[in-house]
Design a protein around this motif. Sequence first.
Motif, mmCIF file in Angstrom:
data_model
loop_
_atom_site.group_PDB
_atom_site.id
_atom_site.type_symbol
_atom_site.label_atom_id
_atom_site.label_comp_id
_atom_site.label_asym_id
_atom_site.label_seq_id
_atom_site.Cartn_x
_atom_site.Cartn_y
_atom_site.Cartn_z
ATOM 1 N N VAL A 214 -5.648 1.958 25.102
ATOM 2 C CA VAL A 214 -5.529 1.919 23.644
ATOM 3 C C VAL A 214 -4.942 3.258 23.229
ATOM 4 N N SER A 215 -3.828 3.237 22.510
ATOM 5 C CA SER A 215 -3.329 4.515 22.031
ATOM 6 C C SER A 215 -2.937 4.384 20.569
ATOM 7 N N ALA A 216 -3.175 5.448 19.845
ATOM 8 C CA ALA A 216 -2.876 5.442 18.412
ATOM 9 C C ALA A 216 -2.236 6.762 18.066
ATOM 10 N N GLU A 217 -1.266 6.670 17.170
ATOM 11 C CA GLU A 217 -0.599 7.889 16.745
ATOM 12 C C GLU A 217 -0.539 7.929 15.223
ATOM 13 N N ASN A 218 -1.114 8.980 14.675
ATOM 14 C CA ASN A 218 -1.075 9.223 13.220
ATOM 15 C C ASN A 218 -1.436 8.013 12.368
ATOM 16 N N LEU A 219 -2.546 7.361 12.724
ATOM 17 C CA LEU A 219 -2.967 6.204 11.932
ATOM 18 C C LEU A 219 -3.473 6.645 10.581
ATOM 19 N N THR A 220 -2.941 6.023 9.550
ATOM 20 C CA THR A 220 -3.435 6.281 8.205
ATOM 21 C C THR A 220 -3.648 4.942 7.532
ATOM 22 N N VAL A 221 -4.810 4.792 6.869
ATOM 23 C CA VAL A 221 -5.073 3.575 6.114
ATOM 24 C C VAL A 221 -5.358 3.983 4.679
ATOM 25 N N MET A 222 -4.634 3.386 3.739
ATOM 26 C CA MET A 222 -4.834 3.674 2.328
ATOM 27 C C MET A 222 -5.571 2.503 1.696
ATOM 28 N N ALA A 223 -6.521 2.800 0.806
ATOM 29 C CA ALA A 223 -7.142 1.772 -0.034
ATOM 30 C C ALA A 223 -6.813 2.219 -1.451
ATOM 31 N N GLY A 224 -5.838 1.569 -2.028
ATOM 32 C CA GLY A 224 -5.307 2.063 -3.309
ATOM 33 C C GLY A 224 -4.658 3.412 -3.042
ATOM 34 N N HIS A 250 -17.843 6.470 6.527
ATOM 35 C CA HIS A 250 -16.889 7.510 6.951
ATOM 36 C C HIS A 250 -15.630 6.963 7.610
ATOM 37 N N GLY A 251 -15.609 5.640 7.898
ATOM 38 C CA GLY A 251 -14.358 5.054 8.383
ATOM 39 C C GLY A 251 -14.407 4.453 9.781
ATOM 40 N N LYS A 252 -15.617 4.190 10.300
ATOM 41 C CA LYS A 252 -15.710 3.617 11.649
ATOM 42 C C LYS A 252 -15.064 2.225 11.698
ATOM 43 N N THR A 253 -15.495 1.361 10.760
ATOM 44 C CA THR A 253 -14.950 0.000 10.750
ATOM 45 C C THR A 253 -13.449 0.027 10.469
ATOM 46 N N THR A 254 -13.055 0.910 9.552
ATOM 47 C CA THR A 254 -11.629 1.015 9.221
ATOM 48 C C THR A 254 -10.821 1.367 10.466
ATOM 49 N N LEU A 255 -11.336 2.328 11.256
ATOM 50 C CA LEU A 255 -10.618 2.732 12.473
ATOM 51 C C LEU A 255 -10.577 1.573 13.472
ATOM 52 N N PRO A 265 -2.780 -0.565 10.097
ATOM 53 C CA PRO A 265 -2.709 0.684 9.343
ATOM 54 C C PRO A 265 -1.543 0.706 8.355
ATOM 55 N N THR A 266 -1.680 1.533 7.319
ATOM 56 C CA THR A 266 -0.612 1.708 6.348
ATOM 57 C C THR A 266 0.572 2.416 7.012
ATOM 58 N N SER A 267 0.255 3.419 7.811
ATOM 59 C CA SER A 267 1.307 4.049 8.610
ATOM 60 C C SER A 267 0.732 4.486 9.944
ATOM 61 N N GLY A 268 1.615 4.796 10.876
ATOM 62 C CA GLY A 268 1.171 5.166 12.214
ATOM 63 C C GLY A 268 1.365 4.012 13.169
ATOM 64 N N GLU A 269 1.117 4.273 14.452
ATOM 65 C CA GLU A 269 1.374 3.246 15.449
ATOM 66 C C GLU A 269 0.203 3.048 16.391
ATOM 67 N N VAL A 270 -0.084 1.778 16.718
ATOM 68 C CA VAL A 270 -1.122 1.462 17.699
ATOM 69 C C VAL A 270 -0.461 0.697 18.836
ATOM 70 N N ARG A 271 -0.848 1.040 20.068
ATOM 71 C CA ARG A 271 -0.407 0.263 21.220
ATOM 72 C C ARG A 271 -1.633 -0.136 22.026
ATOM 73 N N LEU A 272 -1.729 -1.417 22.346
ATOM 74 C CA LEU A 272 -2.806 -1.912 23.195
ATOM 75 C C LEU A 272 -2.162 -2.340 24.506
ATOM 76 N N GLY A 273 -2.594 -1.730 25.605
ATOM 77 C CA GLY A 273 -1.944 -2.004 26.874
ATOM 78 C C GLY A 273 -0.458 -1.695 26.806
ATOM 79 N N GLY A 274 -0.111 -0.689 26.007
ATOM 80 C CA GLY A 274 1.281 -0.268 25.891
ATOM 81 C C GLY A 274 2.107 -1.139 24.938
ATOM 82 N N VAL A 275 1.483 -2.215 24.404
ATOM 83 C CA VAL A 275 2.231 -3.156 23.558
ATOM 84 C C VAL A 275 1.931 -2.851 22.083
ATOM 85 N N PRO A 276 2.961 -2.736 21.238
ATOM 86 C CA PRO A 276 2.711 -2.480 19.822
ATOM 87 C C PRO A 276 2.016 -3.675 19.161
ATOM 88 N N LEU A 277 1.196 -3.394 18.146
ATOM 89 C CA LEU A 277 0.410 -4.443 17.475
ATOM 90 C C LEU A 277 1.258 -5.609 16.972
#
Length: 442
Positions: A214-224, A250-255, A265-277
């Motif tokens: 699991v890899s994530a880069e600069n994940l940001t989630v906006m609510a409003g 504090h953001g556990k579920t959000t993460l 996420p609003t911005s940023g990238e997640v890869r699971l097993g190297g594959v983008p979401l």
Amino acid sequence: MTGLLRIVDASGERETELSRGRMTIGTSRSDSLLITADGDFPSLLSLTWDARRATWVLYCSLPLAAPVIVNRRAAAPGEQIPLTDLDVIEVPGSFLQFQRTLASPLRSGKPIEQIPVDNEPVVIGRGDPQGTADANRIDLDSEEIAISRVHALIEPDGQDYFLTDRSRLGTELNGVAFTRERLVFGDRLRISSYIFEFTGDAIRLIHPESSGTVSAENLTVMAGDRRILDQVSLNIVAGEFVGVLGGSGHGKTTLLNALCGINPPTSGEVRLGGVPLADRARLREIGIGYVPQDDIVHRELTVNEAITFSAKLRLRLPRHQIDALVSRITRRLGLAPHAEQRVADLSGGQLKRVSIAIELLAKPSILFLDEPSSGLDPANEEALMTLLQSLTLTKLTVVCTTHVLQKAYLFDRILVVQSGKLIFAGDSDDARRHFLLQTGAE
Ligand SMILES: Nc1ncnc2c1ncn2[C@@H]1O[C@H](COP(=O)(O)OP(=O)(O)OP(=O)(O)O)[C@@H](O)[C@H]1O
Ligand SMILES: [Mg+2]
């Protein structure tokens, strides 16, 4: 078999394939493996192929110019250290990692990724350096001495296939030793560093090291206009048991939801097993499981019916294989005594285990769980966390949120979120030190 040395130093990162001769490691131009070290580092380290041990041996000649640490232990002058996969060698200023790759499995001399099983028994074992023409043999790396010539045998018996261990050093089926066992969909067979998975009509070579990351880069989630997750980056390796910790809100579920794609996420990238979401088709191949905080299971069905029902919906397998799989999973999760009980009558911990069982049916590489132990008493909570930890034995990656800190030592890696930021990532010892230090300073 091939060996590789990954060198990380001030000049960057590079990989060198190891030859079968003697290679010296040092800072001098004449060294075969050139490193940059702090200060002069004459070639007192060498790597030599050792056929008897079927690996490369690190030799530290006498006297050493600087301390050499192998897997966090100082090497003694004159010591010979046979290397195993992923060993780390540290010299001042450089990190060296050894990686060993076994040859592709061969059938009649041709590389194969998948072995169909049918009416003939198949032998899996160490190949002959000259190769064999026997179509009922799967030849594994001829240099790997940990593999017996006849290591495991797969044979049909009625509607089923049975696996027999014939090896000298043992084989693992789903992380445990065995003698003879019926093969069930999703079973994982480990022989040295090969891992095969039973798919119902074939044995498939799998590469869990790459599918469970699991890899994530600069994940940001906006609510409003509120930033509820703020620039989170992380890397999780296959087979880790990971805890996402932090206070309520504090953001556990959000993460967790951003990582598994439930709430991208609003911005940023997640890869699971190297594959983008975004690549849903390939993610389906990797297999992602998600257990929400509130269990979604039909309450009127019995445990056995609920699991069987999901298995039929999710998997195209003949009935006898579904039954074998359901009974295997039910036993593994300690649900066998409750198989005929109605879901509505289960305790919180039992219900949670039903939800986990359903997610495990499809054999995911990564399992996400949101607060799996919430509402459980301490004894049941401990049992559940230990169960989740044991799932990682088959290289399943398990990521769960929790606000129970008492059991945090069970995690291989702990991520702490505070006000949407990742404020800590490390193992439980590091976490204890980190947070103790913080309390000490306050
Ligand atoms: N869809 C949303 N819209 C607005 N705010 C949200 C939304 N989802 C979450 N939040 C806010 O983001 C913050 C983090 O929420 P999150 O559910 O991730 O926390 P948590 O750490 O899982 O908490 P808990 O331990 O209570 O489950 C909270 O302040 C929450 O109110
Ligand atoms: Mg939550």
